[in-house]
Design an enzyme around this catalytic site. Sequence first.
Site, mmCIF file in Angstrom:
data_model
loop_
_atom_site.group_PDB
_atom_site.id
_atom_site.type_symbol
_atom_site.label_atom_id
_atom_site.label_comp_id
_atom_site.label_asym_id
_atom_site.label_seq_id
_atom_site.Cartn_x
_atom_site.Cartn_y
_atom_site.Cartn_z
ATOM 1 N N CYS A 154 -114.268 -11.176 49.912
ATOM 2 C CA CYS A 154 -113.461 -11.382 48.674
ATOM 3 C C CYS A 154 -113.752 -10.312 47.554
ATOM 4 C CB CYS A 154 -113.534 -12.922 48.247
ATOM 5 S SG CYS A 154 -115.262 -13.310 47.885
ATOM 6 N N MET A 156 -115.934 -20.102 54.209
ATOM 7 C CA MET A 156 -116.093 -20.460 52.692
ATOM 8 C C MET A 156 -115.738 -21.896 52.254
ATOM 9 S SD MET A 156 -116.434 -18.945 49.691
ATOM 10 C CE MET A 156 -116.345 -16.979 49.732
ATOM 11 N N ALA A 206 -110.523 -24.162 56.552
ATOM 12 C CA ALA A 206 -111.641 -24.924 57.183
ATOM 13 C C ALA A 206 -112.832 -23.636 57.765
ATOM 14 C CB ALA A 206 -111.174 -25.717 58.342
#
Length: 432
Positions: free
Chosen positions: A50, A190, A187
Amino acid sequence: MYYCISFTHKNTDIALREKLSFSNEAKKSEFLKIISTHENIEECLVISTCNRVEIVAFVKMACAEFIVKSLALLCDVDKDILLEKADIFEDSGAIHHLFSVASSLDSLVVGETQIAGQLKDAFAFAVKNNFCGVHLSRAVHSAFKCAAKVRNETQISKNSISVASVAVAKAKELADLTQKKAVVIGAGEMGELVAKHLIAAGAKVIILNRDLQKAKDLCERLGVLSEYDSLENLKKYLNQYEFFFSATNAPNAIITNSLIEELSYKRYFFDIAVPRDIDINENENISVFAVDDLEIVVQKNLALREQEARMAYGIIGRETSEFFRYLNDLALMPIIKAIRLQAKEYADKQLEIALKKGYLKKSDKEEARKLIHQVFKAFLHTPTVNLKHLQGKMQSDTVINAMRYVFDLQNNLEGLNQYKCEFDMENNDEIY
């Protein structure tokens, strides 16, 4: 040489990073196939999280423009913008950067431990698909070793925090989470981290996921303070609770204005996915926090860990130097072995000639062999010592090339283990 092109939270905003992100393996494979066709690129891998996209390669010469152009075409981004933004590292700089990334010194949240797993996954993918060979294998293996040293010899990861924990910490600043229900969308790794931090803060969690079995499995790991449902029911939950944490791998936003109803109470949305999961309008009752919005909390973390970071960078600097000494050693040891092997072969050959011509009795063969071997060992002792003294020095390459030429060692070196790498590239044995 080792080569790295880096796009991170330091040089790009989240809008550009989400365009560059490799949200699925097919896209990653396509990109690596494209750049591996270049004549100067021998090995390559991609780290995509990310907060970063890193292209790590072993190349014959610099080829940033080709790599960036390929990335720009695949991601539909202006090449010139990428070239302007990119941080490019070569050779020792590339290794130092890789070690810093693996040790979480270059992370948005310094000391977080997720990056080691992400590097491991990137490496495993590259090996499995034949993009990675012995050179990157050495580098990544040494990066893991360096990261372990940083963790063990500093306090950088003590009470370590992650983007997930920062998001929950921000939520705690906004309201008391005790006994509140928070919705976690996704799920994966993270999502699980977020859920654990929420439960630790006293909240109950609802896991929404497209794969219902995966959501159920996560809830079983989390315990009684969790429940789960299908992502198909997302709209119902968005208009029922206050706190939402989204961390999916969806290629496009999954929470949009069409799903949001006007309510009288405040709602807080935390988007910790790249590409972003949330694309809604903010107002007095709706607040959206993306990865880059957590920078203030991150800066506090940096200040607290500044001294530990200095110690960690010292370790990384020493490990970088050690890595290149190791590479020089790998080049020198085959030279020494090849010279000794060549001397032994000539000695044995001359001994057989002496026996055939009657210069030597067969009964004296073994004693003569021992004597000859002692002579050439004594003769080669000083050259061997001098070669070993060159280990880790700049002039070693010049001497190595001269020795190869003088002793005609090119063919002799082929049968020797020049790499001593603990990663078996043929059998895909793990090194981590």
